[in-house]
Write an enzyme that holds these catalytic residues in place. Structure first.
Site, short mmCIF file in Angstrom:
data_model
loop_
_atom_site.label_atom_id
_atom_site.label_comp_id
_atom_site.label_asym_id
_atom_site.label_seq_id
_atom_site.Cartn_x
_atom_site.Cartn_y
_atom_site.Cartn_z
N SER A 1 0.83 -1.21 0.00
CA SER A 1 0.00 0.00 0.00
C SER A 1 0.87 1.25 0.00
O SER A 1 1.43 1.59 -1.02
CB SER A 1 -1.05 0.03 1.10
N CYS B 1 -2.03 -3.51 3.25
CA CYS B 1 -3.06 -4.51 3.01
C CYS B 1 -2.54 -5.85 3.51
O CYS B 1 -1.34 -6.08 3.57
CB CYS B 1 -3.36 -4.61 1.51
N HIS C 1 4.52 14.17 5.75
CA HIS C 1 4.33 15.60 5.51
C HIS C 1 5.08 16.35 6.62
O HIS C 1 4.78 16.12 7.80
CB HIS C 1 2.86 15.98 5.53
#
Length: 121
Positions: A67, A87, A72
Site C-alpha cells: 500500500s 493490506c 508531511h
C-alpha cells in the site's frame, strides 16, 4: 482488502533536522525504513515546498506493493504527519506496518507523538 492503517502526528521536531527539509535525505531514510520493515517499495515521490533556500517542508510518498507510506513535514511548526497503510492480502503485514511506523517516527525524534490505528476492510 483487510489491512492496518496507522497515523501519527509529531510535534516538537527540531526544524534543523535534514529529514525536515531535504527531500533526498528524507527519501533515502524512508526507503531504508521500508526495506528494514520487510515491505516492498515500488515507487516514490518527494516534493519540497518553499523558497530556494531549502527551508520549506516536504510532502512525500513511498508506494508499497502492500500500500503506502506518506510523510508531511512542517519545519516552521516543528511538526510532521505520518500515514502507513498495509493490506493483508496473502498474509498479515500488521507487524511490518508497526515496525515501519516506529522507524519513521524515530527519524524525527519528536518531543511528542500522537498515534492512531484502524483496522480496515
Amino acid at each position: 482488502m483487510k489491512g492496518l492503517h496507522l497515523t501519527a502526528d509529531l510535534r516538537g521536531v527540531d526544524p534543523a533536522r535534514a529529514v525536515m527539509t531535504d527531500a533526498e535525505v528524507l527519501g533515502s531514510a524512508c526507503r531504508d525504513a521500508v526495506a528494514a520493515a520487510g515491505l516492498q517499495g515500488v515507487a516514490e515521490l518527494m516534493h519540497r515546498f518553499g523558497p530556494a533556500d531549502g527551508q520549506g517542508g516536504i510532502t512525500g510518498v513511498v508506494l508499497l506493493a502492500e500500500s503506502h507510506l506518506a510523510v508531511h513535514t512542517w519545519p516552521e511548526l516543528g511538526a510532521v504527519t505520518l500515514d502507513v497503510y498495509v493490506c493483508n492480502y496473502g498474509g498479515d503485514n500488521s507487524a511490518k506496518a508497526e515496525r515501519l511506523m516506529a522507524a519513521v517516527v524515530d527519524l524525527f525524534e519528536p518531543a511528542e507523538a500522537s498515534r492512531q490505528r484502524w483496522f480496515r476492510g
